[in-house]
Design a protein around this motif. Structure first.
Motif, PDB file in Angstrom:
ATOM      1  N   THR A  10      13.772  -9.730  13.000  1.00 31.15           N
ATOM      2  CA  THR A  10      13.594  -8.392  13.758  1.00 31.15           C
ATOM      3  C   THR A  10      12.455  -7.958  13.293  1.00 31.15           C
ATOM      4  OG1 THR A  10      16.044  -8.072  12.808  1.00 31.15           O
ATOM      5  CG2 THR A  10      14.782  -6.117  13.777  1.00 31.15           C
TER       6      THR A  10
ATOM      7  N   SER B 296       9.304  -6.858  16.031  1.00 30.17           N
ATOM      8  CA  SER B 296       8.739  -5.695  15.885  1.00 30.17           C
ATOM      9  C   SER B 296       7.137  -6.009  15.800  1.00 30.17           C
ATOM     10  CB  SER B 296       9.224  -4.698  14.663  1.00 30.17           C
ATOM     11  OG  SER B 296      10.539  -4.681  14.875  1.00 30.17           O
TER      12      SER B 296
ATOM     13  N   ASN C 165      12.807   1.322  20.766  1.00 36.31           N
ATOM     14  CA  ASN C 165      13.415   0.781  19.795  1.00 36.31           C
ATOM     15  C   ASN C 165      14.788   0.350  19.881  1.00 36.31           C
ATOM     16  OD1 ASN C 165      14.322   2.964  18.214  1.00 36.31           O
ATOM     17  ND2 ASN C 165      11.937   3.129  17.703  1.00 36.31           N
TER      18      ASN C 165
ATOM     19  N   LYS D 181      18.632   0.395  14.056  1.00 40.98           N
ATOM     20  CA  LYS D 181      18.358  -0.628  13.068  1.00 40.98           C
ATOM     21  C   LYS D 181      18.490   0.127  11.580  1.00 40.98           C
ATOM     22  CE  LYS D 181      14.824  -3.372  15.383  1.00 40.98           C
ATOM     23  NZ  LYS D 181      13.606  -3.947  15.491  1.00 40.98           N
ATOM     24  N   THR D 182      19.135  -0.634  10.850  1.00 44.77           N
ATOM     25  CA  THR D 182      19.210  -0.465   9.441  1.00 44.77           C
ATOM     26  C   THR D 182      17.801  -0.250   8.849  1.00 44.77           C
ATOM     27  OG1 THR D 182      19.449  -2.493   8.413  1.00 44.77           O
ATOM     28  CG2 THR D 182      21.479  -1.359   8.910  1.00 44.77           C
TER      29      THR D 182
ATOM     30  N   GLY E  22      16.004  -3.654   8.618  1.00 47.40           N
ATOM     31  CA  GLY E  22      15.857  -4.223   9.928  1.00 47.40           C
ATOM     32  C   GLY E  22      16.910  -4.886  10.731  1.00 47.40           C
ATOM     33  N   LYS E  23      18.083  -4.756  10.328  1.00 46.88           N
ATOM     34  CA  LYS E  23      19.348  -5.253  11.067  1.00 46.88           C
ATOM     35  C   LYS E  23      19.654  -4.543  11.953  1.00 46.88           C
ATOM     36  CE  LYS E  23      24.162  -6.902  10.063  1.00 46.88           C
ATOM     37  NZ  LYS E  23      25.100  -7.152   9.046  1.00 46.88           N
ATOM     38  N   ILE E  24      20.019  -5.098  13.401  1.00 47.88           N
ATOM     39  CA  ILE E  24      20.370  -4.355  14.514  1.00 47.88           C
ATOM     40  C   ILE E  24      21.946  -3.781  14.188  1.00 47.88           C
ATOM     41  CG2 ILE E  24      20.897  -4.485  17.066  1.00 47.88           C
ATOM     42  CD1 ILE E  24      18.270  -6.446  17.022  1.00 47.88           C
TER      43      ILE E  24
END
Length: 654
Positions: A364, A368, A611, A614-615, A618-620
């Motif tokens: 992730t 980005s 975007n 995400k947490t 960076g977790k979707i």
């Protein structure tokens, strides 16, 4: 029924002869010899590694106890201490070696040697003991990324307290649930954290959590003063400043010797699938997994500068920040901030400045950074890098190629690591001096990990077909149980449908004709489209292969005709299109996927966002995307989202 695999990747990248010659596991023959040793004498293999890699106070006589399967015990009659293995055993030889190079959000750097870190841990451990914390007590750690977060975890391990680190982005409600479930005696926090130039009010969140009720178990709250001018709410008699606690404590704290299989920590899953699960890890088996993989996967050398970008609130930050690098006597970077602050060159600046040799981050983050400045790495001297790693989710081939060519200069092997909170350490990954890599494949299991891909009845599926990923034999670093919930542990990880002995990873996977393993996504992310079962990762990879697409996430939506339809959420490399431009681009991307994979995988609905939800790590958050795709009102906890406003943007595009 097997899962259809439609992604074909044939590019092969062998390690250079120079890398092979200097590797800890040198060449494919050496890898295969280790695998054969494990096959021939499984317990002897793990027993040898435990004796070679860990320092024991009392040697073990039994390697594996299977008498109460699946509640396996490893090295159970041995005794050691994890903090001793990370600190004391390196002294005095490495007393002046750098243990941690800490870079704060604003760029300030602080360096700590092994002797200094040992002193900090001992003083804080003595402080904990002065507050009545003893072996077996649970301690919540809710800290910013810092040297002090590592000290807190190591100090708990030193005195036998069980830490439960909660990611600093979790809400008060999430904290309260974890405090109550663990029956925590004490909390360690900071008055605030700093991320991307903004202050995160950690202590205020702790107070809010305790005010929700049910947390009477908490006796004291220790507060590290991270933000000098940040006022923290204060409860006299309960709250105590970190600096006040440690200032008069002795600089030596004898380690509490622990049974090898006694708990080291509890780490709760995010709760995205319901009640948080308290994953309980042991002392010796867990640490063995971390040390082995530092040596095998990361090919660790004494002069390496190792940087894992994960927060200590997640398993990656436990294994490859708080424990693994220290257990091998390594020097590592701990970073407080985010990759895009003050701009998208932050990672590359830090690699150049600190001469990082091993860099381990999430796909992730990679995607980005491609979107925000794909050419930026070329502006920095990244020649110190010798090994790159990927963690957290499957990496799509195009992101892999950018990582390899632009960041690694085409010379650095990439270790694409598959593992989980529950496994404690890497399970499937290329050993970089032994295995030729394929972009997007985690390749082969590490020696001693017995992996298979099976159907719903537990029968092995043929090569080229997808199925359910399982681990057939117990291994030292695996979860021992779920805290206070052994029944859920058995049903979740050792289901009777698969015979009750296979560890169920929850992922679908495919083994190609060369034997390489490809993770296709979570089992619940397998789409059933007109009778074809498709892994979401393959469709995402096809979308990201389009030169206009920076990132994509695919979910399913119930469809009365096809069973499920494919919904794609797409982030472009440029600006979000207008309505008319969007229509043309949707048609283009649907045709692109049809060409890349086949018409069956064409998304029925494509939505464009600035975007994805995400947490902060960076977790979707795919469960939220599933709700958006179905047009449902979102009622789930979104407190860990970095960017909650994106949900409204995606919902508007109905």
């Amino acid at each position: 029924m097997s899962i259809d695999t439609v992604l074909h990747e044939n590019r092969l990248f062998p390690p250079s002869p120079e890398f092979v010659a200097n590797a800890n596991v040198s060449g494919l023959d050496a890898y295969q010899a280790l695998c054969q040793e494990a096959e021939a004498d499984y317990e002897g293999f793990w027993g040898r590694l435990a004796r070679e890699n860990l320092s024991w106070h009392k040697p073990f006589t039994q390697v594996l106890d299977e008498s109460n399967a699946p509640f396996y015990q490893w090295f159970a009659d041995g005794e050691l201490n994890v903090s001793y293995n990370c600190l004391d055993r390196h002294l005095p030889a490495l007393a002046n070696k750098l243990a941690v190079i800490f870079e704060s959000d604003n760029g300030t750097v602080n360096r700590v040697t092994y002797a200094e870190l040992h002193r900090m841990v001992c003083q804080f451990a003595n402080g904990l003991k002065s507050l009545g914390v003893t072996k077996g007590d649970r301690v919540i750690v809710y800290m910013p990324m810092s040297i002090e977060a590592v000290v807190a975890m190591q100090a708990c391990a030193r005195i036998g307290a069980i830490h439960s680190v909660v990611f600093g982005g979790f809400s008060a409600k999430s904290l309260q649930e974890r405090i109550i479930d663990a029956k925590a005696k004490l909390i360690i926090t900071a008055n605030g954290g700093v991320r991307g130039g903004k202050i995160v009010p950690l202590k205020a969140t702790i107070d809010e959590a305790l005010a929700l009720g049910g947390c009477e178990c908490v006796e004291r709250v220790i507060v590290y003063k991270r933000v000098v001018h940040e006022d923290a709410p204060w409860t006299i008699g309960r709250d105590i400043w970190w600096h006040d606690l440690v200032q008069r404590q002795p600089e030596v704290c004898e380690p509490t010797w622990m049974g090898a299989d006694e708990p080291l920590f509890i780490l709760y899953t995010s709760g995205s699938t319901g009640k948080p699960k308290g994953v309980q890890h042991s002392s010796a088996g867990y640490l063995l997994g971390a040390v082995n993989t530092m040596k095998w996967t990361f090919d660790h050398k004494p002069d390496d500068i190792f940087w894992c970008t994960a927060d200590v609130g997640w398993i990656t930050g436990h294994s490859y920040v708080a424990y693994g690098p220290l257990a091998v006597g390594g020097t590592q970077i701990v970073f407080e901030g985010i990759p895009t602050y003050p701009d998208a060159s932050r990672f590359w600046q830090m690699i150049e400045k600190h001469r990082v040799t091993t860099f381990y981050t999430a796909p992730t983050a990679i995607r980005s950074l491609i979107k925000l400045g794909g050419d930026l790495p070329k502006q920095y001297n990244l020649s110190s890098l010798r090994l790159l790693g990927s963690v957290g989710e499957p990496i799509n081939p195009e992101a892999w190629m950018w990582y390899h060519q632009v960041v690694g200069g085409g010379r650095c092997p990439i270790v694409d690591t598959w593992w989980q909170t529950e496994t404690g350490s890497h399970m499937i990954t290329p050993l970089p001096g032994a295995v030729a890599t394929k972009p997007g494949s985690c390749t082969f299991p590490i020696p001693g990990i017995m992996v298979d891909i099976v159907d719903e009845a537990g029968e092995q599926v043929e090569k080229g077909k997808g199925g359910i990923l399982v681990i057939k034999k117990p291994f030292p670093s695996q979860v021992r149980t779920l805290w206070n919930d052994p029944a859920r542990f058995k049903s979740a990880y050792f289901p009777e449908e698969l015979g009750g002995t296979y560890y169920l990873a929850g992922d679908s996977a495919n083994r190609d004709l060369d034997g390489y393993i490809w993770i296709m996504g979570r089992i619940d992310d397998v789409l059933n489209v007109s009778g074809h079962r498709l892994g979401t990762m393959e469709i995402e990879s096809a979308l990201v292969a389009n030169p206009k697409v920076a990132e994509a996430a695919v979910v399913g939506r119930p469809d009365p005709i096809k069973g499920e339809s494919v919904v794609a959420f797409v982030v472009l490399k440029g600006a979000r299109p207008s309505k008319e431009e969007g229509k043309l681009l949707i048609a283009e991307l649907r045709d692109w996927v049809a060409k890349e994979i086949g018409a069956i995988a064409k998304p029925d609905d494509i939505r464009f966002g600035d975007n994805l939800p995400k947490t902060r790590s960076g977790k979707i958050m795919r469960r939220l995307l599933r709700s958006v795709a179905k047009g449902e009102q979102i009622t789930q906890d979104i407190s860990t989202l970095e960017n909650p406003a994106i949900l409204a943007q995606l919902q508007e595009q109905i």
